[in-house]
Design a protein around this motif. Structure first.
Motif, short mmCIF file in Angstrom:
data_model
loop_
_atom_site.label_atom_id
_atom_site.label_comp_id
_atom_site.label_asym_id
_atom_site.label_seq_id
_atom_site.Cartn_x
_atom_site.Cartn_y
_atom_site.Cartn_z
N VAL A 47 10.84 44.39 39.09
CA VAL A 47 10.78 44.97 37.59
C VAL A 47 11.89 44.95 36.65
CG1 VAL A 47 10.17 47.02 36.25
CG2 VAL A 47 8.94 46.62 38.44
N VAL A 48 11.99 44.03 35.87
CA VAL A 48 13.35 43.91 35.01
C VAL A 48 12.70 44.83 33.62
CG1 VAL A 48 14.43 42.27 33.74
CG2 VAL A 48 13.38 41.64 35.65
N HIS A 49 13.79 45.85 33.44
CA HIS A 49 13.48 46.90 32.47
C HIS A 49 14.05 46.48 31.08
CE1 HIS A 49 17.64 48.40 31.82
NE2 HIS A 49 17.69 48.15 33.14
N GLY A 50 13.35 47.11 30.06
CA GLY A 50 13.98 46.67 28.66
C GLY A 50 15.00 47.73 28.16
N GLY A 51 14.82 48.02 26.71
CA GLY A 51 15.70 48.74 26.35
C GLY A 51 16.90 47.97 25.26
N SER A 128 9.83 44.01 27.36
CA SER A 128 10.71 44.02 25.88
C SER A 128 12.02 43.08 26.34
CB SER A 128 10.72 45.54 25.75
OG SER A 128 11.63 45.43 24.49
N ALA A 129 12.94 43.78 26.21
CA ALA A 129 14.41 42.89 26.58
C ALA A 129 14.03 42.38 27.94
CB ALA A 129 15.53 43.53 26.38
N GLY A 130 13.70 43.45 29.16
CA GLY A 130 13.43 42.61 30.42
C GLY A 130 12.40 41.72 30.49
N GLY A 131 11.42 41.38 29.48
CA GLY A 131 10.65 40.24 29.23
C GLY A 131 11.28 39.14 29.08
N HIS A 132 12.47 39.09 28.00
CA HIS A 132 13.25 38.15 27.69
C HIS A 132 13.95 37.62 28.96
CE1 HIS A 132 17.58 36.96 27.43
NE2 HIS A 132 17.13 35.86 26.69
N LEU A 133 14.46 38.66 29.82
CA LEU A 133 15.33 37.89 30.82
C LEU A 133 14.46 37.53 32.01
CD1 LEU A 133 17.60 41.44 30.98
CD2 LEU A 133 18.28 38.98 30.32
N ALA A 134 13.16 38.13 32.14
CA ALA A 134 12.22 37.14 32.92
C ALA A 134 11.91 35.99 32.73
CB ALA A 134 11.16 38.25 33.30
N LEU A 135 11.78 35.68 31.56
CA LEU A 135 11.37 34.23 31.16
C LEU A 135 12.64 33.42 31.17
CD1 LEU A 135 9.44 35.40 27.70
CD2 LEU A 135 8.62 34.26 29.79
#
Length: 265
Positions: A47-51, A128-135
């Motif tokens: 799980v890569v969190h956002g914020g 969110s921003a974690g979605g960016h990091l996962a992509l």
């Protein structure tokens, strides 16, 4: 009055089973959760969190999500990373931390939770921003990523900069706009890193006020046209935080999409 959708961010969750370090910095860690029940070892879910990459948001707000995933039978790691406003956060430390953590966590988790986790490339769930990091991780280190479930991701950094999402969050991450630091955008913006070969599902609510759903529509269309294995699940009436809230009506669909990525694995 409807419940505050942000309530999930501060809702208490069970403590993790273990915390492991993938680096020397206090934020180069991940909280591990053992899957409920018995059964064979399974690939790790990271799980890569956002914020919006900012220091004031940490992995703890993904506790309810991670606990629910573990209850559903998944071994889970809540990845922490250095963020903007911290020494070493932003460019390039935030991205480097995520790449390192994703690459090393399957082995660390397999040692910490014997018999419950395979060393296969993990499935990433990023919000969110974690979605960016996962992509970003899947695009730049595809051998380390088994699949991506991107929940309301910031999938186009240049557009997020133009729209000034979260008051300058992208400029804080990369140190400027696309005109000032074009090489950094080229290296980190999912929109410029297609096609990717990692199986990817993007989920986004039509009522999202933090990250517009149009960003995911445009990103997925561009990625598909380039040859990526990617699909979009658009959720009518869902806002930004429902995607990480196990008590939301959206949650069963999140689990279904995660299972679909596991079945491809």
């Amino acid at each position: 009055m409807p419940a505050d959708p942000r309530a999930v961010l501060t809702r208490p969750a069970p403590e993790p089973d273990r915390t492991v370090a993938y680096g020397d910095h206090p934020d180069q860690v991940a909280d591990l959760r053992q899957p409920a029940g018995a059964g064979p070892a399974r690939p790790l879910v990271v799980v890569v969190h956002g914020g919006f990459w900012r220091a004031e948001y940490d992995r703890r707000h993904t506790g309810p999500l991670a606990a629910a995933l573990a209850s559903a039978g998944h071994p889970v790691a809540q990845l922490e990373y250095r963020r903007t406003g911290q020494p070493g956060g932003g460019w390039p430390g935030t991205m480097t931390d995520v790449l390192t953590g994703v690459a090393e966590l399957p082995a660390l988790a397999a040692e910490a939770l014997p018999g419950r986790v395979t060393r296969a490339a993990p499935i990433l769930i990023g919000h969110s921003a974690g979605g960016h990091l996962a992509l970003y991780a899947a695009a730049t280190a595809p051998a380390t990523v088994g699949g991506v479930l991107a929940l309301a991701p910031v999938a186009d950094l240049a557009e997020a900069y133009r729209q000034d999402l979260d008051s300058g969050a992208v400029a804080a991450l990369l140190g400027g706009g696309p005109a000032q630091v074009p090489d950094r955008y080229a290296a980190t913006d999912p929109r410029s890193l297609v096609p990717t070969r990692t199986r990817t599902v993007v989920m986004h609510g039509s009522a999202d006020q933090q990250v517009p759903v149009t960003m995911s529509r445009d990103f997925v269309a561009t990625a598909r046209a380039a040859g990526s294995d990617i699909s979009l699940v658009e959720l009518p009436g869902c806002e930004h935080f429902g995607l990480i809230d196990p008590e939301s009506p959206t949650w069963p669909q999140v689990l279904v999409m995660l299972r679909s990525l596991h079945d491809d694995h």
